[in-house]
Each structure stands twice: as C-alpha cells, then as structure tokens.
Design an enzyme around this catalytic site. Structure first.
Site, PDB file in Angstrom:
ATOM      1  N   TYR A 140       1.230  -1.151  -0.320  1.00  0.00           N
ATOM      2  CA  TYR A 140      -0.062  -0.029  -0.031  1.00  0.00           C
ATOM      3  C   TYR A 140       0.605   0.993  -0.071  1.00  0.00           C
ATOM      4  O   TYR A 140       0.877   2.308  -0.646  1.00  0.00           O
ATOM      5  CB  TYR A 140      -0.707  -0.214   1.509  1.00  0.00           C
ATOM      6  CG  TYR A 140      -1.829   1.375   1.391  1.00  0.00           C
ATOM      7  CD1 TYR A 140      -3.467   1.339   0.479  1.00  0.00           C
ATOM      8  CD2 TYR A 140      -1.554   2.006   2.066  1.00  0.00           C
ATOM      9  CE1 TYR A 140      -3.602   1.953   0.496  1.00  0.00           C
ATOM     10  CE2 TYR A 140      -2.473   3.204   2.409  1.00  0.00           C
ATOM     11  CZ  TYR A 140      -4.073   3.176   1.649  1.00  0.00           C
ATOM     12  OH  TYR A 140      -4.375   4.101   1.622  1.00  0.00           O
ATOM     13  N   GLY A 143       2.394   1.459  -3.378  1.00  0.00           N
ATOM     14  CA  GLY A 143       2.151   1.407  -4.002  1.00  0.00           C
ATOM     15  C   GLY A 143       1.750   2.770  -4.069  1.00  0.00           C
ATOM     16  O   GLY A 143       1.727   3.632  -5.523  1.00  0.00           O
ATOM     17  N   ASN A 169      -6.025   9.707   8.668  1.00  0.00           N
ATOM     18  CA  ASN A 169      -7.586   9.023   8.845  1.00  0.00           C
ATOM     19  C   ASN A 169      -8.083   9.372   8.800  1.00  0.00           C
ATOM     20  O   ASN A 169      -8.840  10.917   9.357  1.00  0.00           O
ATOM     21  CB  ASN A 169      -6.966   8.232  10.305  1.00  0.00           C
ATOM     22  CG  ASN A 169      -6.251   6.862  10.624  1.00  0.00           C
ATOM     23  OD1 ASN A 169      -4.522   8.066  10.053  1.00  0.00           O
ATOM     24  ND2 ASN A 169      -5.840   6.321  11.682  1.00  0.00           N
ATOM     25  N   SER A 184     -13.339   2.105  13.102  1.00  0.00           N
ATOM     26  CA  SER A 184     -14.437   1.163  13.584  1.00  0.00           C
ATOM     27  C   SER A 184     -14.431  -0.109  14.524  1.00  0.00           C
ATOM     28  O   SER A 184     -15.452  -0.715  15.156  1.00  0.00           O
ATOM     29  CB  SER A 184     -14.925   0.667  11.957  1.00  0.00           C
ATOM     30  OG  SER A 184     -13.797   0.058  11.411  1.00  0.00           O
TER      31      SER A 184
END
Length: 311
Positions: A140, A143, A169, A184
């Site tokens: 990630y 990338g 965030n 979450s």
C-alpha cells in the site's frame, strides 16, 4: 467519474457531486466497496453505477476523474498485496491514460502512509518519508508513492491537469465494519460489549478527520486552477492517542467493554498527524467537526447497522 465510488469515501463523494448538479459515473469492483453505500442514488437521473476493476483499461467520456480505487485498511490491502500494488500502480496508469485521452482533470487519493513511520512531526508535504519498502504494509505505502510519481510524470510529460491529496485517518458513516481500522474496530467492539483491542501501550497517536470535512477539502482542491497540483495533506491536525480514543468511545456508547492490550503490528507508525498549512493557504480549508461530534454520528451508524436483521 469516481473510481472506488461505492466505498466509504467514494460514496460520500458521489453524494456531494450529485447534490452539486453533476452527472456522476461511479466505478467499483466491490472488493471493499458495497453497492448498499450508493443504493439511495441508483434511481437518480444523474447517477450511473458500473462494475469495473481499474487494473483494466476503461473507455468512457468524462471531464473529471476522482481516483479513489484501492483498499485502504491493512486487513484488506494485506489480503492480496500483489493486487493492492496493481490497483495503485496499474490503476493509476489506466486512469491517467483515460484522463490524457479525454483531456480530463484527475484527482489522486493518496495517503499519509507515504510518510511511513515518520521521523518528522507533524508531517509536511515536503517530507519524503520513512518507509519500509519490503514490509507487510509496503504494498500500500509504496503503491501509493509510485502512483504519485506517475501523476507528476504525466503532468511533466503530457501537461495533464492533476491534483494529489494525501488523506490522513478519516472516519464516519459507511465505514466497513470489518475493515480493521481503529475507529470502526473500537466502535463495533464497544457496541457488542466485547473487549476493546489496543495494540502496543496505547500511546501511539493518530489524527481523525470526519468524512464531511474530508469531502470538503477534496472538492476544494479539485476546484483550484491548473497551477495547483498538490500534494496537499488532508486531515485533522487534532492528535489523539489510541487510549484516549478507546476511552472516549466507551464513554459515548455507554459500553461495559474492558481494554485489552496486544503487541504492536509490524511497521505500525508511532505518530501520524498532518501539517495542514498548505490546505489552509491554498484552499482556505480547516476541518470543522470535532472528534466527539463525529464519533456520535459514526456510532449511530454502526448501532443501526449492527441492529439490522441478519447481522
């Protein structure tokens, strides 16, 4: 066009673009996005939904592209790390190629993860980062770093109209309940009365931006002249420890959950906080929603989701 448009951020962006009078093409392969996030838009005359994976070329006629397609939580992007890298890199190449063909303005949803485990705090856009190129989060982090490189090379080589936002965030309604992100996770555990899992000693910090504020700054950047390219940090500079966040969520939910401490995952950053000076200067933007207010909205969403039949 919004790629990743059925995801958490993408669906909120689709809402705002439709509300502003635009015709919106939402593109998603539903790896982490959910059709339910945009179900309320399906009958709208200016909204269209297409199932497509951005690692394959797409031939459509659009004048603006918001490239949000990529799993953004560790539990999802580490599930298939090769595909994650392909989504960031091949996806960027395909969307940039489309933008070049139709002369569209294009926004890249980059990430604070390009800074890695930062040795500079708070992080400014001029900081090049401290990234492990071979770790479990590299698919990630690297990338997204490569995607930024491609965007700026397309601008230099083809004079493409680009915008790059580094998203910190973000939380709010429509987050995936099983995405492994701290907000979450904590809310779902608290609502279920399960122990709340805190990694490390809970002193590592994050900044949390409510989704409405984040959509505001994305649209503000996209509305700037072609000379404004970014990268621009997008996030709330208010900094909270994991322990503070957990205690606030327990209080707001009225939960009886206890706190359980586990070892810190590999390459997990100790601090993450944006310097938003560029967003203030260039866009006149500052986040408005305080953490407690945003958490109340998010808790209400998850409470309804977990109470729904079949959950």
């Amino acid at each position: 066009m919004v790629t990743g448009g059925a995801g958490f951020l993408g669906s909120h962006l689709c809402d705002r673009l439709v509300e502003a009078g635009n015709e919106v093409l939402c593109v998603d392969n539903y790896f982490t996005g959910r059709r339910g996030n945009v179900a309320h838009l399906l009958d709208h005359g200016r909204f269209e939904l297409m199932r497509h994976d951005v690692t394959f070329p797409l031939y459509v006629e659009v004048d603006e592209i918001y490239n949000l397609a990529c799993p953004a939580s560790p539990i999802h992007y580490q599930h298939d790390p090769v595909q994650t890298t392909k989504t960031s890199v091949h996806g960027a190449i395909n969307m940039l190629g489309l933008a070049k063909r139709v002369n569209a303005k294009i926004f890249q949803a980059s990430t604070s993860e390009v800074y890695g485990d930062p040795s500079v705090h708070p992080q400014t856009e001029t900081y090049w980062g401290n990234v492990n190129p071979i770790g479990i989060r590299s698919c990630y982090d690297e990338g997204k770093r490569c995607a930024e490189t491609l965007f700026f090379d397309y601008r230099r080589q083809h004079d493409l109209r680009i915008k790059v936002g580094r998203i910190f965030n973000t939380y709010g309604p429509r987050m995936h309940p099983d995405d492994g992100r701290v907000v979450s996770n904590f809310i779902v555990q608290a609502l279920r009365g399960d122990p709340i899992t805190i990694f490390g000693n809970g002193e590592q910090t994050r900044s949390f931006c409510y989704v409405d504020d984040l959509i505001d700054v994305i649209m503000a950047l996209m509305a700037t002249g072609d000379d404004v390219t970014g990268p621009v940090n997008m996030g709330n500079p208010g900094e909270f420890s994991m322990l503070e966040l957990a205690e606030t969520i327990v209080e707001l939910t009225g939960s009886s959950s206890s706190l359980v401490f586990q070892p810190l995952p590999d390459d997990d950053p100790r601090q993450r906080c944006p310097d938003i000076g560029q967003a203030e200067k260039l866009l006149g933007w500052r986040p408005k929603v305080p953490l407690r207010e945003g958490l109340e909205h998010t808790i209400a969403y998850f409470d309804a989701l977990l109470s729904a039949p079949g959950r």
